[in-house]
Design a protein around this motif. Structure first.
Motif, short mmCIF file in Angstrom:
data_model
loop_
_atom_site.label_atom_id
_atom_site.label_comp_id
_atom_site.label_asym_id
_atom_site.label_seq_id
_atom_site.Cartn_x
_atom_site.Cartn_y
_atom_site.Cartn_z
N LEU A 10 0.83 -1.20 0.00
CA LEU A 10 0.00 0.00 0.00
C LEU A 10 0.86 1.25 0.00
N MET A 11 1.94 1.25 0.80
CA MET A 11 2.83 2.40 0.84
C MET A 11 3.48 2.64 -0.52
N ILE A 12 3.89 1.56 -1.19
CA ILE A 12 4.51 1.69 -2.51
C ILE A 12 3.52 2.29 -3.51
N VAL A 13 2.26 1.84 -3.44
CA VAL A 13 1.23 2.38 -4.34
C VAL A 13 1.03 3.87 -4.09
N LEU A 14 0.97 4.28 -2.81
CA LEU A 14 0.79 5.70 -2.48
C LEU A 14 1.98 6.54 -2.92
N VAL A 15 3.18 5.99 -2.75
CA VAL A 15 4.39 6.70 -3.21
C VAL A 15 4.34 6.87 -4.72
N ALA A 16 3.96 5.80 -5.44
CA ALA A 16 3.87 5.87 -6.90
C ALA A 16 2.84 6.91 -7.33
N ALA A 17 1.70 6.97 -6.62
CA ALA A 17 0.66 7.95 -6.95
C ALA A 17 1.15 9.37 -6.75
N ASP A 18 1.93 9.59 -5.68
CA ASP A 18 2.45 10.94 -5.43
C ASP A 18 3.50 11.32 -6.47
N VAL A 19 4.38 10.38 -6.82
CA VAL A 19 5.39 10.66 -7.85
C VAL A 19 4.72 10.94 -9.19
N TYR A 20 3.61 10.25 -9.47
CA TYR A 20 2.89 10.44 -10.73
C TYR A 20 2.35 11.86 -10.87
N SER A 21 2.13 12.54 -9.73
CA SER A 21 1.60 13.90 -9.79
C SER A 21 2.64 14.92 -10.26
N TYR A 22 3.92 14.50 -10.37
CA TYR A 22 4.97 15.39 -10.86
C TYR A 22 5.04 15.33 -12.38
N ARG A 23 5.48 16.42 -12.99
CA ARG A 23 5.59 16.52 -14.44
C ARG A 23 7.05 16.47 -14.86
N ASN A 24 7.28 15.87 -16.00
CA ASN A 24 8.64 15.79 -16.54
C ASN A 24 9.12 17.17 -17.00
N LEU A 25 10.38 17.47 -16.72
CA LEU A 25 10.96 18.76 -17.10
C LEU A 25 12.16 18.51 -18.00
N ALA A 26 11.91 18.46 -19.31
CA ALA A 26 12.98 18.21 -20.26
C ALA A 26 13.69 19.51 -20.64
N GLU A 27 12.93 20.58 -20.82
CA GLU A 27 13.49 21.88 -21.19
C GLU A 27 12.54 22.96 -20.73
N GLU A 28 12.95 24.23 -20.86
CA GLU A 28 12.10 25.34 -20.41
C GLU A 28 10.77 25.33 -21.15
N HIS A 29 9.69 25.43 -20.40
CA HIS A 29 8.38 25.52 -21.03
C HIS A 29 7.41 26.25 -20.11
N SER A 30 6.28 26.64 -20.65
CA SER A 30 5.29 27.39 -19.90
C SER A 30 4.51 26.47 -18.98
N VAL A 31 4.26 26.95 -17.74
CA VAL A 31 3.43 26.18 -16.81
C VAL A 31 2.05 26.82 -16.64
N GLY A 32 1.87 28.02 -17.19
CA GLY A 32 0.56 28.65 -17.11
C GLY A 32 0.64 30.17 -17.11
N THR A 33 -0.52 30.80 -16.98
CA THR A 33 -0.61 32.26 -16.94
C THR A 33 -1.32 32.68 -15.66
N VAL A 34 -0.96 33.87 -15.18
CA VAL A 34 -1.55 34.45 -13.98
C VAL A 34 -2.11 35.81 -14.33
N SER A 35 -3.41 36.03 -14.09
CA SER A 35 -4.04 37.31 -14.39
C SER A 35 -4.70 37.87 -13.14
N PHE A 36 -4.84 39.20 -13.08
CA PHE A 36 -5.28 39.88 -11.86
C PHE A 36 -6.45 40.82 -12.12
N GLU A 37 -7.38 40.82 -11.18
CA GLU A 37 -8.50 41.77 -11.16
C GLU A 37 -8.54 42.41 -9.78
#
Length: 216
Positions: free
Chosen positions: A47-74
């Motif tokens: 169970l611990m291994i499955v939970l660790v795998a699930a948490d690692v899966y939430s990370y994204r691969n970083l091969a090179e510089e790229h956009s992660v999103g935009t932030v706008s303000f009101e």
């Protein structure tokens, strides 16, 4: 009296040890207990291994510089803004931030040694969005706001565990990357990019550019 009480307690402890030993020495019960304990331990480890795998899966691969999103303000009020964060997948989250400046943070896993040589790229997960005041007096007296963007959904935080073990692990570095605090302005839009060195925010419209020029 205290000697007598101590003797009685010691005698009771010895009797409990004797009875417990007789129970444990019964072969069938002992073997069943060992099998049950080992089985439960294996299930818990799985169970611990499955939970660790699930948490690692939430990370994204970083091969090179790229956009992660935009932030706008009101602007809602003085030093109060409604912030919309749209990530690279087009999912938008809205938060209220107090202050004069904003910052986006991310957790990064940088692999070292044989893992790096095997071509495994660093990984990241956006962590939180926070506001800050310009003056020290406002920082001390006014309410600060910090919002979680992504967390460890299943109760296991691999990044935190690795960081607690030792910051100088031989196979991985746990790094906290942050974009520089930038000014919040009504109508301003910023793009946030990530590279191996961390996060970088750039203005996307006139309001954001003007706010940065005035701030600098």
């Amino acid at each position: 009296m205290y000697i007598a009480i101590t003797f009685l307690i010691a005698l009771l402890a010895l009797l409990l040890v004797f009875w417990g030993g007789k129970v444990l020495l019964k072969g069938s019960w002992l073997l069943g207990f060992i099998r049950g304990t080992v089985g439960l331990a294996l299930l818990a480890a799985a169970l611990m291994i499955v939970l660790v795998a699930a948490d690692v899966y939430s990370y994204r691969n970083l091969a090179e510089e790229h956009s992660v999103g935009t932030v706008s303000f009101e602007k809602l009020d003085e030093q109060q803004f409604m912030v919309s964060f749209a990530d690279a997948d087009g999912i938008t989250q809205e938060f209220q931030l107090n202050g004069d400046q904003w910052q986006l943070d991310a957790r990064m896993l940088k692999w070292k040694g044989p893992l790096a040589r095997w071509g495994i790229k660093p990984a990241y997960r956006l962590d939180r969005l926070s506001g800050r005041y310009l003056t020290l007096q406002d920082e001390r007296e006014k309410q600060r706001t910090v919002h979680q963007l992504n967390g460890s959904t299943y109760g296991v935080d691999v990044w935190g565990m690795l960081r607690d073990i030792d910051p100088r692990l031989p196979l991985v570095d746990t790094v906290y990357g942050s974009a520089t605090f930038l000014p919040m302005e009504d109508g301003a839009v910023y793009e946030v990019k990530i590279s191996h060195t961390g996060l970088l925010a750039r203005p996307l419209n006139k309001q954001a550019t003007s706010a940065m020029e005035q701030w600098q």
